[in-house]
Design a protein around this motif. Structure first.
Motif, short mmCIF file in Angstrom:
data_model
loop_
_atom_site.label_atom_id
_atom_site.label_comp_id
_atom_site.label_asym_id
_atom_site.label_seq_id
_atom_site.Cartn_x
_atom_site.Cartn_y
_atom_site.Cartn_z
N ALA A 141 63.74 -48.37 -4.46
CA ALA A 141 63.14 -47.57 -5.52
C ALA A 141 61.88 -46.87 -4.99
O ALA A 141 61.17 -46.23 -5.75
N ALA A 193 55.73 -31.13 -3.59
CA ALA A 193 55.63 -32.52 -4.06
C ALA A 193 56.98 -32.98 -4.59
O ALA A 193 57.09 -33.54 -5.68
N GLN A 219 53.12 -45.92 -6.40
CA GLN A 219 52.62 -44.84 -7.25
C GLN A 219 51.10 -44.63 -7.16
O GLN A 219 50.63 -43.50 -7.07
N LEU A 220 50.31 -45.72 -7.16
CA LEU A 220 48.86 -45.52 -7.17
C LEU A 220 48.37 -44.87 -5.88
O LEU A 220 47.41 -44.08 -5.89
N SER A 271 58.76 -35.21 -3.18
CA SER A 271 58.84 -36.59 -2.70
C SER A 271 59.65 -36.73 -1.41
O SER A 271 60.17 -35.76 -0.88
N ILE A 293 63.24 -29.40 1.34
CA ILE A 293 62.73 -28.05 1.09
C ILE A 293 62.22 -27.43 2.40
O ILE A 293 62.50 -26.28 2.72
N ALA A 307 54.41 -38.19 -9.42
CA ALA A 307 53.08 -38.75 -9.17
C ALA A 307 52.20 -37.74 -8.42
O ALA A 307 51.05 -37.49 -8.80
N GLY A 308 52.75 -37.13 -7.35
CA GLY A 308 51.95 -36.21 -6.55
C GLY A 308 51.77 -34.86 -7.22
O GLY A 308 50.64 -34.35 -7.35
N GLY A 309 52.86 -34.24 -7.67
CA GLY A 309 52.80 -32.90 -8.25
C GLY A 309 52.03 -32.88 -9.57
O GLY A 309 51.23 -31.97 -9.81
N GLU A 325 62.84 -29.50 -10.72
CA GLU A 325 64.30 -29.38 -10.67
C GLU A 325 64.98 -30.09 -11.84
O GLU A 325 65.98 -29.63 -12.38
N VAL A 345 50.08 -42.64 -4.20
CA VAL A 345 50.40 -41.22 -4.34
C VAL A 345 49.39 -40.55 -5.27
O VAL A 345 48.87 -39.47 -4.95
N ALA A 371 54.71 -38.83 -1.83
CA ALA A 371 54.93 -40.03 -1.01
C ALA A 371 55.50 -39.70 0.36
O ALA A 371 55.57 -40.58 1.23
N TRP A 420 58.57 -48.72 -13.07
CA TRP A 420 58.40 -49.99 -13.77
C TRP A 420 56.92 -50.35 -13.96
O TRP A 420 56.60 -51.49 -14.26
N GLN A 462 65.77 -42.93 -7.64
CA GLN A 462 64.70 -41.94 -7.52
C GLN A 462 64.76 -41.04 -8.74
O GLN A 462 65.85 -40.66 -9.18
N GLY A 501 58.97 -36.88 -12.76
CA GLY A 501 59.57 -37.47 -11.55
C GLY A 501 59.82 -38.95 -11.72
O GLY A 501 60.13 -39.42 -12.82
C1 LIG Z 1 63.40 -47.21 -11.01
C2 LIG Z 1 62.09 -47.04 -10.29
C3 LIG Z 1 61.09 -47.98 -10.46
C4 LIG Z 1 59.88 -47.83 -9.80
N1 LIG Z 1 58.88 -48.72 -10.06
C5 LIG Z 1 57.65 -48.51 -9.52
C6 LIG Z 1 56.54 -49.32 -9.89
O1 LIG Z 1 56.67 -50.22 -10.74
N2 LIG Z 1 55.36 -49.08 -9.30
C7 LIG Z 1 55.19 -48.09 -8.37
O2 LIG Z 1 54.10 -47.95 -7.85
N3 LIG Z 1 56.21 -47.30 -8.02
C8 LIG Z 1 57.42 -47.46 -8.59
N4 LIG Z 1 58.44 -46.61 -8.29
C9 LIG Z 1 58.20 -45.54 -7.29
C10 LIG Z 1 57.23 -44.47 -7.74
O3 LIG Z 1 57.50 -44.03 -9.04
C11 LIG Z 1 57.30 -43.33 -6.73
O4 LIG Z 1 56.97 -43.85 -5.46
C12 LIG Z 1 56.35 -42.17 -7.03
O5 LIG Z 1 56.61 -41.64 -8.30
C13 LIG Z 1 56.53 -41.11 -5.95
O6 LIG Z 1 55.77 -39.98 -6.26
P1 LIG Z 1 56.17 -38.57 -5.70
O7 LIG Z 1 55.24 -37.57 -6.24
O8 LIG Z 1 56.30 -38.68 -4.23
O9 LIG Z 1 57.67 -38.29 -6.23
P2 LIG Z 1 58.31 -38.31 -7.69
O10 LIG Z 1 57.42 -38.98 -8.66
O11 LIG Z 1 59.68 -38.85 -7.55
O12 LIG Z 1 58.41 -36.76 -8.07
C14 LIG Z 1 59.15 -35.84 -7.31
C15 LIG Z 1 59.71 -34.76 -8.22
O13 LIG Z 1 60.04 -33.61 -7.43
C16 LIG Z 1 61.20 -33.02 -7.96
N5 LIG Z 1 61.86 -32.23 -6.93
C17 LIG Z 1 62.41 -32.66 -5.77
N6 LIG Z 1 62.94 -31.63 -5.10
C18 LIG Z 1 62.73 -30.51 -5.83
C19 LIG Z 1 63.07 -29.12 -5.66
N7 LIG Z 1 63.74 -28.70 -4.59
N8 LIG Z 1 62.70 -28.25 -6.62
C20 LIG Z 1 62.01 -28.66 -7.71
N9 LIG Z 1 61.68 -29.97 -7.93
C21 LIG Z 1 62.03 -30.87 -6.99
C22 LIG Z 1 62.03 -34.23 -8.37
O14 LIG Z 1 63.01 -33.84 -9.33
C23 LIG Z 1 60.98 -35.17 -8.94
O15 LIG Z 1 60.84 -34.99 -10.33
C24 LIG Z 1 59.66 -46.73 -8.93
C25 LIG Z 1 60.67 -45.79 -8.77
C26 LIG Z 1 61.87 -45.93 -9.44
C27 LIG Z 1 62.94 -44.89 -9.25
#
Ligand SMILES: Cc1cc2nc3c(=O)[nH]c(=O)nc-3n(C[C@H](O)[C@H](O)[C@H](O)COP(=O)(O)OP(=O)(O)OC[C@H]3O[C@@H](n4cnc5c(N)ncnc54)[C@H](O)[C@@H]3O)c2cc1C
Ligand code: SF4
Lengths: 532, 205
Positions: free
Chosen positions: A464, A266, A510-511, A268, A275, A40-42, A61, A513, A498, A111, A99, A105
């Protein structure tokens, strides 16, 4: 008709996608901005910066999986698309951590529920955590911006029976319920969002921001784990990454370095603090990895007289905030009520039984309904969240003690969820707890739940929604980045995910983020363009 | 906080007990190298060890497979076929699915499961911590069930955790196989998607 094989077509058209598993030698690349993580963030950050004309490299990753791979197969999906093959958990194993770890990501497997940050939460951040410019009015245009980009709309199709039971039960109890807004376009209402959307209806970053950035000339490198950021003085010089093989696990021995003017982390919650800890970035107040939050979830399952088929249909369409603010913002934790999708592997992994007891539940699977409570952690004084540390092999791990106020909120939630299920006509209800049988009346259940031991590993808990660990705020003694995600000590480092939340949200993240990443990226683009 | 969690002294005791157990297992491995192993050796009558002999097992050793071949019938319960051939092939397919799951977990979780299997496979800890008196190839269904119930009901978190680890990987491997979906009354992805989605046409071809 769905737009199938998005990446196949894009790569044919010249998208720059690198599979690090195939690298034959070490490589060094340069860019204006290197972004770590494509969730979501990246993903959002890449879209904004690439559109602003900056040379962007995205590093992920996990691997690139997309619609041709999404065959609604639980084994494949969970082992490929989730952190630690879906077996990530807190250090004492008491909370299972769902996660994402793939291009897109967690947005690739989430969902699709899409909520703006609750106003109470934004005011709390401003008043208690020293976050600037985060009031609902200031953020409204950013929420609107992402709602439009990701087609976020209230779901106007009938809920599946799994969700409908939450609505029925709340209606009968006289409690609040509402319909969930979802980020989908031409959704087939299949119910397999957690395994990667097979129709590209879900508007996660895999099919929105990442393709947009690629179309604007960005590079995507997947199967590359960022190990550390090398820094000198107040600047990050380069990132170093390790290539992982096509199984997503084995280290191939190839490495990459990326030099850039600016670095955006990003990865998460859990990942980003990992990191920063590995990189030994300045952390004079020991804030990195602290106050990590989970929206810890407990659940009940009900056996209904009718067929529920919790595996079909949009996974989440109804919610209840009846108990979200039940004791005020900083009183003992409230919770949001939602429904989880259930498929055989997910159900088998969640129900803590074997043999006869498991078979009995399997037999009633099509009549099974479940409700989950997402606890709002991090607002009251005894809810300090968890701490990320590094294991011997440098991988991040979360220690999350469950505070007394969370335990009593879990009990409160089991009671209310059972009450809803009986009100909606359940024949029997069971909290997902090692010591709980199925109870056949609300009276029995009420008594039984009051006596359930509140203990780690007896209660089955999961999350989650991982948040925090690189908190934002204007006081460097209490936070890692400022109110725009800029690191307090390294001038060309930002965090856009996040992990910057100072508390949990009280709504699916998600929204929040997307919106904060969009806003902070526009500001960053301006900064980078003005000193180009 | 709660009366059912062990007091600090008992936790401490348990931690020592666990480390002692792992150390004892290590000693046995050394004993094995010098030719006086107390562990069961390959038993060609065990279906698990004959399953897919050419397969490159990524995580599970032959001894791990022997342990799981003894436990899976108790974990799966009445869902396990009775007829020998069907049972053997169900067991071996489940072991393959488990091996893949262990591989996908990555190194940190693998280390934990390795410790757990070591503990189950060393005679001393099998007797003292698992309290299983027979070698795994000879463990009966009743013994396996009693062991699972002991660890499930234990007041020690560490045994609960080990129990959950074993049954979650097993249940997921079992119920994730399309052949076992009907035991959950799950029809699989909506039938029309097999025609409507290009990737499903390929997957079913
Ligand atoms: C099963 C499930 C259901 C969910 N349902 C909902 C929902 O319905 N509504 C909602 O709002 N949220 C939901 N969420 C949560 C939501 O998707 C996350 O809160 C959101 O995507 C977080 O955004 P982010 O950018 O912080 O991390 P992410 O979207 O998780 O992205 C982080 C990415 O960074 C990568 N990464 C981490 N470390 C490294 C590294 N060292 N090198 C390279 N890459 C790396 C990871 O592999 C990952 O792909 C759900 C999550 C899950 C798992
Ligand atoms: S319900 Fe199905 S089609 Fe709709 S977003 Fe989820 S997986 Fe995609």
């Amino acid at each position: 008709m769905a737009n199938f094989n998005l990446y196949g077509k894009g790569i044919n058209d010249g998208w720059d996608v690198v599979d690090a598993a195939l690298l034959e030698e070490d490589r060094t690349l340069e860019a204006d901005v290197a972004i770590i993580g494509t969730g979501a963030g990246g993903g959002t950050t890449a879209e904004v910066l690439a559109r602003a004309g900056l040379k962007v490299i995205m590093v992920e990753e996990g691997r690139l999986y997309h619609d041709p791979d999404f065959t609604m197969d639980e084994h494949k999906a969970y082992s490929r698309l989730y952190q630690e093959g879906m077996t990530r958990a807190t250090a004492d194993a008491s909370i299972a951590i769902l996660q994402g770890r793939c291009v897109g990501g967690s947005t690739t497997v989430n969902w699709t529920s899409s909520f703006r940050t609750p106003e109470q939460t934004l005011h709390h951040w401003q008043n208690t955590h020293g976050v600037q410019d985060c009031d609902p009015e200031t953020l409204a245009p950013w929420f609107a911006n992402r709602e439009q980009a990701l087609n976020i709309q209230t779901w106007n199709v009938d809920p599946n029976r799994n969700n409908d039971i939450l609505r029925d039960g709340c209606e009968r109890m006289g409690w609040d319920w509402k319909t969930i807004p979802r980020n989908v376009r031409n959704c087939w209402n299949l119910g397999y969002c957690g395994m990667g959307c097979p129709t590209n209806a879900k508007q996660g970053t895999l099919v929105t921001s990442v393709p947009s950035a690629l179309g604007d000339g960005a590079t995507l490198i997947h199967s590359l784990r960022v190990d550390r950021l090398n820094h000198q003085g107040d600047r990050v010089r380069e990132l170093r990454g390790t290539a992982l093989g096509s199984d997503g696990v084995t280290v191939t021995g190839r490495r990459m370095r990326i030099r850039a003017r600016h670095f955006v982390v990003a990865g998460s919650a859990i990942g980003s603090p990992g990191i920063l800890l590995r990189s030994e970035v300045p952390d004079p107040y020991d804030r990195i990895g602290r106050r990590t939050f989970l929206h810890p979830v407990n659940a009940t399952v009900a056996r209904m007289p009718e067929t529920v088929e919790p595996y079909y249909g949009a996974p989440q369409s109804i919610y209840s905030d009846e108990f979200l603010w039940r004791n005020g913002v900083t009183g003992s934790p409230g919770y949001k009520l939602e429904v989880p999708p259930l498929h055989p592997v997910m159900a088998a992994a969640v129900l803590p039984d074997h043999g006869e007891a498991m078979v009995e539940q399997a037999r009633h699977f099509p009549q099974t309904q479940s409700i989950i409570a997402l606890l709002r952690d991090g607002f009251n004084s005894d809810s300090e969240g968890g701490t990320v540390t590094l294991r011997d092999d440098n991988s991040p791990q979360l220690h999350y003690p469950i505070s007394d106020s969370l335990w009593s909120a879990f009990r409160h939630a089991w009671l209310r969820m059972a009450e809803i299920q009986f009100a909606a006509g359940a024949e029997a209800v069971r909290p997902v707890h090692m010591d709980a049988p199925y109870w056949h009346s609300w009276k029995e259940a009420e008594q039984g739940i009051r006596e359930l031991p509140l203990a780690e590993l007896r209660a089955r808990l999961f999350t989650a929604h991982q948040m925090g660990g690189c908190a934002m705020g204007d006081d460097p003694a209490r936070s890692v980045v400022n109110s725009w995600g800029e690191h307090h000590h390294l001038s060309n480092l930002s965090v856009h995910d996040a992990s910057i939340f100072p508390t949990s949200l009280g709504a699916n993240p998600q929204l929040t983020v997307y919106a904060l990443a969009a806003r902070n990226s526009h500001r960053l683009a301006g900064r980078l363009q003005s000193n180009a | 906080m709660d009366s059912s969690s062990p007091d600090p002294d008992r936790r401490q005791f348990l931690r020592l007990g666990f480390q002692g157990g792992v150390a004892a297992g290590g000693a046995l491995v050394l004993a094995g190298l010098s030719g006086c192993s107390a562990r069961p050796t390959h038993d060609p009558m065990i279906p698990a060890t004959t399953a897919d002999p050419d397969r490159h097992w990524r995580f599970m050793t032959e001894e791990d497979r022997v342990v799981m071949a003894a436990l899976l019938p108790a974990i799966v319960g009445p869902g396990m076929p009775r007829e020998a051939e069907a049972r053997n092939s169900a067991l071996s397919e489940t072991l393959v699915a488990m091996d893949e799951a262990f591989h996908a977990m990555g190194p940190p979780n693998q280390r934990q499961f390795r410790q757990l299997f070591d503990l189950l496979e060393s005679s001393i800890t099998r007797l003292t911590l698992a309290r299983v008196s027979s070698y795994w190839p000879n463990v009966s269904g009743e013994q396996a069930e009693a062991f699972l119930q002991r660890w499930r009901g234990s007041m020690f978190n560490i045994f609960n955790q080990a129990y959950l680890g074993l049954i979650q990987v097993s249940n997921a491997a079992w119920y994730g196989q399309p052949a076992h979906w009907e035991q959950m009354g799950y029809p699989g992805p909506p039938a029309y998607t097999y025609d409507a989605l290009p990737q499903m046409q390929k997957a079913s071809a």
